[in-house]
Motif scaffolding. Structure first.
Motif, mmCIF file in Angstrom:
data_model
loop_
_atom_site.group_PDB
_atom_site.id
_atom_site.type_symbol
_atom_site.label_atom_id
_atom_site.label_comp_id
_atom_site.label_asym_id
_atom_site.label_seq_id
_atom_site.Cartn_x
_atom_site.Cartn_y
_atom_site.Cartn_z
ATOM 1 N N LEU A 28 0.835 -1.211 0.000
ATOM 2 C CA LEU A 28 0.000 0.000 0.000
ATOM 3 C C LEU A 28 0.865 1.255 0.000
ATOM 4 C CD1 LEU A 28 -2.645 -1.165 2.603
ATOM 5 C CD2 LEU A 28 -3.152 -0.548 0.248
ATOM 6 N N LEU A 32 -0.212 2.584 -3.557
ATOM 7 C CA LEU A 32 -1.549 3.188 -3.473
ATOM 8 C C LEU A 32 -1.587 4.577 -4.119
ATOM 9 C CD1 LEU A 32 -4.433 3.066 -2.581
ATOM 10 C CD2 LEU A 32 -3.746 3.598 -0.250
ATOM 11 N N HIS A 52 -10.942 5.991 -5.958
ATOM 12 C CA HIS A 52 -10.247 5.543 -4.740
ATOM 13 C C HIS A 52 -10.634 4.097 -4.408
ATOM 14 C CE1 HIS A 52 -9.052 9.587 -4.434
ATOM 15 N NE2 HIS A 52 -9.975 10.055 -3.640
ATOM 16 N N ASP A 53 -11.938 3.826 -4.486
ATOM 17 C CA ASP A 53 -12.408 2.476 -4.166
ATOM 18 C C ASP A 53 -11.763 1.440 -5.090
ATOM 19 O OD1 ASP A 53 -13.954 3.237 -2.068
ATOM 20 O OD2 ASP A 53 -15.851 3.233 -3.152
ATOM 21 N N LEU A 56 -8.219 0.801 -3.960
ATOM 22 C CA LEU A 56 -8.192 0.022 -2.708
ATOM 23 C C LEU A 56 -8.592 -1.428 -2.980
ATOM 24 C CD1 LEU A 56 -9.850 2.538 -0.181
ATOM 25 C CD2 LEU A 56 -7.429 2.224 -0.679
ATOM 26 N N ASP A 57 -9.590 -1.614 -3.844
ATOM 27 C CA ASP A 57 -10.041 -2.979 -4.170
ATOM 28 C C ASP A 57 -8.921 -3.780 -4.835
ATOM 29 O OD1 ASP A 57 -12.539 -2.481 -3.193
ATOM 30 O OD2 ASP A 57 -13.488 -2.166 -5.138
ATOM 31 N N GLY A 60 -6.232 -4.588 -2.206
ATOM 32 C CA GLY A 60 -6.740 -5.539 -1.211
ATOM 33 C C GLY A 60 -6.889 -6.933 -1.791
#
Lengths: 205, 119
Positions: A28, A32, A52-53, A56-57, A60
């Motif tokens: 990250l 990121l 952003h989602d 992050l997805d 992750g």
């Protein structure tokens, strides 16, 4: 904001595969911000929260399934960009379907509105975002490749998909049998040229 | 970047894969804010989100020791305090998820030792 080197990406991926407890955090910290910046550049008109989602997805998902990435086929940043862009397109499609359903239900509930009295939250431009983002990309690609041949186009598409290996890229432009040093030099030359064209296309749009 | 990392850490608090889920149990139980949680782990508040995004330590004793040591070393935490927080986080989660069984476990754990002469 640039991605870490391919070597750093390989090391981080190895740590994830080995179950290093700190590797998810280090992934990250390293990827990121550049991944989010890449999405912002590529999907300029898309809502920032959706971008952003998607970033992050993608990260992750790699934390839990590091084997889904094959470092022999692609660079880690190329893989993450592809994964995040796919997640974002899926999110846009879902959102477009959801809003279309709400619009239809609203029209059924209030036929006098005829589907035209949509509130701000039902912004009818939203379903166009995906098409716009893809059209923007196609337009940029056409500008970059204007006047170039199919070999350069294939080279550009591979680079956009995250391909970084000089022998693979060299083969696309007909340099398969050349010495490795020459391949690296020619691949770098063409990549730099295409990236400059892309930068100019973005500045012009 | 720090906002995005914080966003990921918030997601991770609900996911047992991440250390964040165990630290969230401790913070909730002790009513700690980020500064308080960081102090309890012996780290600076600005480093807390990265710590939260680490994988939760493995369950087996050797794996637990190795993972705790690695996280502590990487992010400058107090290893003993981190190990205690992880164990507490696990217990708290077990109690929260265990319902009546969890309450019984807590009662047994906290019960005073039996009185009277020992044989």
């Amino acid at each position: 904001m640039s991605f870490p080197s391919a070597e750093e990406g390989r090391r981080l991926h190895e740590r994830l595969c080995a179950g290093d407890a700190t590797a998810p955090a280090d992934l990250l910290l390293a990827y990121l911000a550049p991944l989010d910046a890449w999405l912002a550049e590529r999907f300029r008109r898309v809502d920032a929260d959706l971008r952003h989602d998607a970033a992050l997805d993608a990260l992750g998902s790699l934390h839990k399934r590091p084997a889904q990435f094959d470092p022999r086929r692609k660079s880690l940043d190329g893989y993450l960009c592809m994964s995040a862009a796919g997640d974002l397109r899926n999110a846009l499609r879902r959102e477009a379907r959801h809003r279309e359903r709400r619009r239809t239900l609203a029209a059924v509930a209030d036929p006098s509105a005829g589907g035209n009295s949509l509130g701000r939250e039902d912004d009818p431009s939203f379903p166009l975002l995906l098409a716009e983002a893809e059209a923007e990309r196609a337009s940029e690609r056409a500008a970059v490749l204007s006047g170039l041949g199919p070999q350069e186009a294939a080279f550009f598409d591979l680079v956009e998909q995250g391909e970084w290996r000089a022998p693979v890229l060299a083969a696309v432009i007909g340099l398969a049998g050349r010495p490795p040093a020459e391949q690296r030099r020619e691949v770098k030359r063409l990549r730099d040229r295409l990236m400059k064209r892309r930068q100019r296309a973005r500045e012009a749009s | 970047m720090s906002d995005l990392l914080a966003a990921f850490a918030r997601r991770a608090a609900d996911d047992p894969f991440y250390l964040a889920s165990l630290l969230a149990e401790v913070a909730r139980s002790d009513r700690l804010d980020d500064a308080g949680l960081a102090a309890s782990l012996g780290c600076r508040p600005e480093g807390l989100n990265a710590v939260r995004c680490c994988r939760a330590p493995r369950d087996d004793a050797a794996g637990f020791r190795e993972d705790v040591a690695r996280v502590a070393e990487r992010f400058g935490l107090d290893r003993v305090r981190l190990a205690q927080a992880v164990r507490r986080g696990r217990l708290l989660r077990q109690l929260r998820e265990g319902g009546a069984g969890g309450a019984a476990l807590l009662a047994a754990r906290d019960a005073p030792p039996p009185e009277g002469p020992r044989p």
